[in-house]
Design a protein around this motif. Structure first.
Motif, PDB file in Angstrom:
ATOM      1  N   VAL A 240       0.840  -1.195   0.000  1.00 33.81           N
ATOM      2  CA  VAL A 240       0.000   0.000   0.000  1.00 33.81           C
ATOM      3  C   VAL A 240       0.879   1.249   0.000  1.00 33.81           C
ATOM      4  O   VAL A 240       0.636   2.206  -0.750  1.00 33.81           O
ATOM      5  N   GLN A 241       1.913   1.234   0.833  1.00 31.88           N
ATOM      6  CA  GLN A 241       2.812   2.381   0.896  1.00 31.88           C
ATOM      7  C   GLN A 241       3.542   2.588  -0.432  1.00 31.88           C
ATOM      8  O   GLN A 241       3.702   3.715  -0.901  1.00 31.88           O
ATOM      9  N   ASN A 242       3.988   1.477  -1.026  1.00 34.40           N
ATOM     10  CA  ASN A 242       4.641   1.581  -2.332  1.00 34.40           C
ATOM     11  C   ASN A 242       3.678   2.098  -3.395  1.00 34.40           C
ATOM     12  O   ASN A 242       4.055   2.883  -4.267  1.00 34.40           O
ATOM     13  N   PHE A 243       2.421   1.648  -3.331  1.00 34.67           N
ATOM     14  CA  PHE A 243       1.423   2.074  -4.311  1.00 34.67           C
ATOM     15  C   PHE A 243       1.287   3.587  -4.317  1.00 34.67           C
ATOM     16  O   PHE A 243       1.324   4.215  -5.379  1.00 34.67           O
ATOM     17  N   TRP A 244       1.145   4.194  -3.140  1.00 34.85           N
ATOM     18  CA  TRP A 244       0.971   5.642  -3.085  1.00 34.85           C
ATOM     19  C   TRP A 244       2.247   6.374  -3.492  1.00 34.85           C
ATOM     20  O   TRP A 244       2.201   7.441  -4.111  1.00 34.85           O
ATOM     21  N   LEU A 245       3.402   5.809  -3.170  1.00 38.50           N
ATOM     22  CA  LEU A 245       4.659   6.411  -3.615  1.00 38.50           C
ATOM     23  C   LEU A 245       4.746   6.396  -5.134  1.00 38.50           C
ATOM     24  O   LEU A 245       5.134   7.404  -5.762  1.00 38.50           O
ATOM     25  N   TYR A 246       4.364   5.282  -5.757  1.00 35.97           N
ATOM     26  CA  TYR A 246       4.417   5.186  -7.211  1.00 35.97           C
ATOM     27  C   TYR A 246       3.359   6.059  -7.878  1.00 35.97           C
ATOM     28  O   TYR A 246       3.586   6.568  -8.983  1.00 35.97           O
ATOM     29  N   ILE A 247       2.213   6.238  -7.236  1.00 37.56           N
ATOM     30  CA  ILE A 247       1.178   7.120  -7.782  1.00 37.56           C
ATOM     31  C   ILE A 247       1.715   8.541  -7.919  1.00 37.56           C
ATOM     32  O   ILE A 247       1.555   9.199  -8.962  1.00 37.56           O
ATOM     33  N   PHE A 248       2.375   9.027  -6.866  1.00 34.90           N
ATOM     34  CA  PHE A 248       2.947  10.376  -6.937  1.00 34.90           C
ATOM     35  C   PHE A 248       4.114  10.416  -7.922  1.00 34.90           C
ATOM     36  O   PHE A 248       4.357  11.449  -8.564  1.00 34.90           O
ATOM     37  N   GLY A 249       4.839   9.297  -8.049  1.00 38.48           N
ATOM     38  CA  GLY A 249       5.880   9.235  -9.064  1.00 38.48           C
ATOM     39  C   GLY A 249       5.308   9.388 -10.458  1.00 38.48           C
ATOM     40  O   GLY A 249       5.885  10.089 -11.303  1.00 38.48           O
ATOM     41  N   MET A 250       4.168   8.769 -10.714  1.00 36.17           N
ATOM     42  CA  MET A 250       3.500   8.909 -12.011  1.00 36.17           C
ATOM     43  C   MET A 250       3.031  10.343 -12.231  1.00 36.17           C
ATOM     44  O   MET A 250       3.176  10.892 -13.336  1.00 36.17           O
ATOM     45  N   ILE A 251       2.483  10.964 -11.183  1.00 33.70           N
ATOM     46  CA  ILE A 251       1.996  12.345 -11.309  1.00 33.70           C
ATOM     47  C   ILE A 251       3.135  13.298 -11.658  1.00 33.70           C
ATOM     48  O   ILE A 251       3.024  14.125 -12.578  1.00 33.70           O
ATOM     49  N   PHE A 252       4.270  13.176 -10.947  1.00 35.91           N
ATOM     50  CA  PHE A 252       5.403  14.062 -11.204  1.00 35.91           C
ATOM     51  C   PHE A 252       6.007  13.805 -12.584  1.00 35.91           C
ATOM     52  O   PHE A 252       6.486  14.737 -13.242  1.00 35.91           O
ATOM     53  N   ASN A 253       5.992  12.548 -13.027  1.00 36.32           N
ATOM     54  CA  ASN A 253       6.517  12.253 -14.358  1.00 36.32           C
ATOM     55  C   ASN A 253       5.609  12.791 -15.447  1.00 36.32           C
ATOM     56  O   ASN A 253       6.084  13.174 -16.522  1.00 36.32           O
ATOM     57  N   ILE A 254       4.289  12.828 -15.199  1.00 35.29           N
ATOM     58  CA  ILE A 254       3.372  13.457 -16.154  1.00 35.29           C
ATOM     59  C   ILE A 254       3.683  14.947 -16.274  1.00 35.29           C
ATOM     60  O   ILE A 254       3.709  15.507 -17.379  1.00 35.29           O
ATOM     61  N   ILE A 255       3.940  15.579 -15.119  1.00 34.36           N
ATOM     62  CA  ILE A 255       4.310  17.003 -15.143  1.00 34.36           C
ATOM     63  C   ILE A 255       5.612  17.206 -15.921  1.00 34.36           C
ATOM     64  O   ILE A 255       5.742  18.141 -16.721  1.00 34.36           O
ATOM     65  N   ALA A 256       6.578  16.294 -15.702  1.00 26.98           N
ATOM     66  CA  ALA A 256       7.847  16.390 -16.425  1.00 26.98           C
ATOM     67  C   ALA A 256       7.643  16.217 -17.924  1.00 26.98           C
ATOM     68  O   ALA A 256       8.323  16.875 -18.730  1.00 26.98           O
ATOM     69  N   ILE A 257       6.716  15.347 -18.317  1.00 28.46           N
ATOM     70  CA  ILE A 257       6.419  15.169 -19.741  1.00 28.46           C
ATOM     71  C   ILE A 257       5.879  16.461 -20.346  1.00 28.46           C
ATOM     72  O   ILE A 257       6.295  16.878 -21.430  1.00 28.46           O
ATOM     73  N   PHE A 258       4.951  17.114 -19.633  1.00 25.40           N
ATOM     74  CA  PHE A 258       4.381  18.366 -20.133  1.00 25.40           C
ATOM     75  C   PHE A 258       5.433  19.469 -20.209  1.00 25.40           C
ATOM     76  O   PHE A 258       5.438  20.270 -21.147  1.00 25.40           O
ATOM     77  N   VAL A 259       6.326  19.519 -19.235  1.00 27.37           N
ATOM     78  CA  VAL A 259       7.334  20.584 -19.191  1.00 27.37           C
ATOM     79  C   VAL A 259       8.427  20.358 -20.227  1.00 27.37           C
ATOM     80  O   VAL A 259       8.863  21.295 -20.912  1.00 27.37           O
ATOM     81  N   GLN A 260       8.880  19.115 -20.365  1.00 28.83           N
ATOM     82  CA  GLN A 260      10.070  18.844 -21.160  1.00 28.83           C
ATOM     83  C   GLN A 260       9.766  18.315 -22.562  1.00 28.83           C
ATOM     84  O   GLN A 260      10.436  18.703 -23.533  1.00 28.83           O
ATOM     85  N   ASP A 261       8.778  17.447 -22.688  1.00 29.74           N
ATOM     86  CA  ASP A 261       8.588  16.746 -23.956  1.00 29.74           C
ATOM     87  C   ASP A 261       7.159  16.844 -24.489  1.00 29.74           C
ATOM     88  O   ASP A 261       6.709  15.956 -25.225  1.00 29.74           O
ATOM     89  N   TYR A 262       6.429  17.892 -24.128  1.00 27.93           N
ATOM     90  CA  TYR A 262       5.015  17.975 -24.509  1.00 27.93           C
ATOM     91  C   TYR A 262       4.834  17.981 -26.026  1.00 27.93           C
ATOM     92  O   TYR A 262       4.051  17.200 -26.580  1.00 27.93           O
ATOM     93  N   ASN A 263       5.564  18.847 -26.719  1.00 34.37           N
ATOM     94  CA  ASN A 263       5.411  18.960 -28.174  1.00 34.37           C
ATOM     95  C   ASN A 263       5.794  17.664 -28.881  1.00 34.37           C
ATOM     96  O   ASN A 263       5.109  17.224 -29.821  1.00 34.37           O
ATOM     97  N   GLU A 264       6.878  17.060 -28.439  1.00 33.00           N
ATOM     98  CA  GLU A 264       7.329  15.817 -29.068  1.00 33.00           C
ATOM     99  C   GLU A 264       6.319  14.694 -28.863  1.00 33.00           C
ATOM    100  O   GLU A 264       6.016  13.937 -29.788  1.00 33.00           O
ATOM    101  N   VAL A 265       5.786  14.591 -27.641  1.00 32.86           N
ATOM    102  CA  VAL A 265       4.815  13.540 -27.352  1.00 32.86           C
ATOM    103  C   VAL A 265       3.520  13.767 -28.116  1.00 32.86           C
ATOM    104  O   VAL A 265       2.918  12.823 -28.655  1.00 32.86           O
TER     105      VAL A 265
END
Length: 354
Positions: A240-265
Motif C-alpha cells: 500500500v505504501q509503495n502504491f501511493w509512492l508510485y502514484i505520486f511518481g506517475m503524477i510528477f513524471n506526467i508534469i515532467a512530460i508536459f514541461v520537457q517533452d510535450y510537443n514531441e509527445v
C-alpha cells in the motif's frame, strides 16, 4: 529445548520481529503460529528459490546501465526519457496492485492493507517521489559523461550519502568499520577512474562526477526519508505504501512530460522512438525494485551486497564486447576495493546492546 535454542539464536542475531514488521508492513506471526500449533522447526527458504532471486537481482542490476547505453542511437535517445520513467512507475504500481490483490484474496481487506487512507498519510509521499524523479532523469543524462562500468562504480557513492543521512536524520550511529568502508569506497571509486593513457588524471570529467554526487545525495535522502515514512506506521502493508509512492511518481513524471517533452509527445506519440531494447530497459527498472524486495525476503543483506559487487564486474565484462570498453588494471583494482568496502559496510552494523 528446540524452542529455547531457536529463541536464543534469534536473540544472538539481534534481529527482533519488529525488523520484519517494518520491512513488510504487517506483524510477522508465522513463528508464533508454528509454535502454537505444536511444531518445533522453522523451514528455511528453499535454496533453489534463494538462488533464483539472487541471480535475478545480479542480472537485472548488471544490465541496467548496459540497457540505457544500448538504447541510445547516435549518442542520443530517440525516445522521451520522461515517458520511459512514467512507464517504469506505472509498471511498479501495477506490480503493487497485483500483490495487494493476492493478499486481499487470501487474507481479506483489513485496515492495514486497504488503499483508502487519510490526507495526512498520503501527504508525505510527494517529497521522496519528487527526489526519485530528478534522480532517475539524471540517470539518463549522466551517460553523456560516463560509460556503463563507470556508472556502476560511481552509483555506489549513494552508500556514503545514505550513511551520513542516517546519522543526521534518523540519529543512527555508524560503526568504525562502516566509516572505514566509506573511505575505502571513495578510494575505490577514484582508483577505478584513473586514466594513464591521457593527460587527464580521471576518465570521468567533472560534470560526470558532479552528476554522480547529486544522484547519490538524492538517492540517499529519498531512501532515508522513505524508510522514515514506512517505519512511522510499521503495521501498514508495504505494498500500500509503495502504491501511493508510485502514484505520486506517475503524477510528477506526467508534469515532467508536459514541461520537457510535450510537443514531441503530442506530435510523435507517447511511445515514439521505443524499441525492443527500450521496452527491456523499462521492464528491467521495474523488476529491479521487485527483485530487491524478494532478495530481502528470501535471502539477506549479504546476498544483496554480493549481487551488487558481481554486477559491477559483469557490467564491465559485457561492456568489453558491446561497447569496446577497455578493462584496465586500475578499473579492476578499484572495483575490487569497492566490493570490499560494500561488504565491510554491510557487516559493520552496530549490534544492539543486550
Amino acid at each position: 529445548m528446540e524452542y529455547r535454542r531457536i529463541k536464543d539464536q534469534d536473540d544472538d542475531d539481534g534481529k527482533p520481529h519488529t525488523d520484519l514488521e517494518s520491512q513488510y508492513g504487517k506483524p510477522f506471526s508465522g513463528i508464533d503460529n508454528v509454535l502454537n500449533s505444536g511444531a518445533v522447526s522453522i523451514k528455511k527458504p528453499n535454496w533453489k528459490l534463494k538462488s533464483v532471486v539472487t541471480l535475478a537481482l545480479t542480472l537485472l542490476t548488471s544490465s541496467q546501465a548496459i540497457l540505457i547505453v544500448w538504447s541510445k542511437r547516435a549518442g542520443k535517445y530517440d525516445y522521451s526519457v520522461t515517458t520511459a520513467n512514467f512507464s517504469v512507475e506505472a509498471l511498479k504500481c501495477v506490480f503493487s496492485l497485483v500483490s495487494l490483490l493476492r493478499i486481499w484474496k487470501s487474507e481479506g481487506v483489513t485496515a492495514d492493507n486497504k488503499l483508502a487512507t487519510t490526507f495526512d498519510e498520503v501527504s508525505v509521499y510527494p517529497i521522496p517521489a519528487l527526489l526519485y524523479l530528478v534522480k532517475n532523469l539524471l540517470q539518463y543524462y549522466i551517460f553523456a559523461y560516463v560509460d556503463a562500468p563507470a556508472y556502476q562504480i560511481l552509483k555506489n557513492l549513494n552508500i556514503i550519502s545514505t550513511g551520513v543521512l542516517y546519522r543526521i536524520i534518523l540519529k543512527k550511529k555508524l560503526s568504525e568499520i562502516q566509516w572505514a568502508a566509506f573511505i575505502l569506497l571513495c578510494a575505490g571509486c577514484t582508483t577505478a577512474q584513473l586514466n594513464s593513457n591521457s593527460d587527464r588524471v580521471l576518465q570521468t570529467p567533472f560534470q560526470g562526477w558532479l552528476m554522480a554526487i547529486v544522484m547519490a545525495l538524492l538517492s540517499g535522502f529519498a531512501g532515508v526519508y522513505t524508510e522514515a515514512i514506512i517505519k512511522k506506521r510499521p503495521s501498514r502493508n508495504i505494498h500500500v505504501q509503495n502504491f501511493w509512492l508510485y502514484i505520486f511518481g506517475m503524477i510528477f513524471n506526467i508534469i515532467a512530460i508536459f514541461v520537457q517533452d510535450y510537443n514531441e509527445v503530442m506530435n510523435k506519440g507517447f511511445f515514439h522512438g521505443y524499441s525492443f531494447i527500450t521496452v527491456c530497459m523499462i521492464l528491467n527498472h521495474a523488476l529491479s525494485g521487485i527483485a530487491v524486495s524478494m532478495v530481502m525476503k528470501y535471502a539477506d543483506n549479504i546476498v544483496k551486497v554480493y549481487s551488487t559487487s558481481v554486477a559491477m564486474l559483469l557490467t564491465a565484462i559485457v561492456s568489453v564486447f558491446l561497447f569496446s570498453f577497455h578493462l584496465s588494471l586500475a578499473f579492476f583494482l578499484g572495483s575490487t576495493v569497492v566490493s570490499v568496502s560494500v561488504y565491510l559496510h554491510s557487516i559493520g552494523k552496530l549490534q544492539p546492546q543486550k
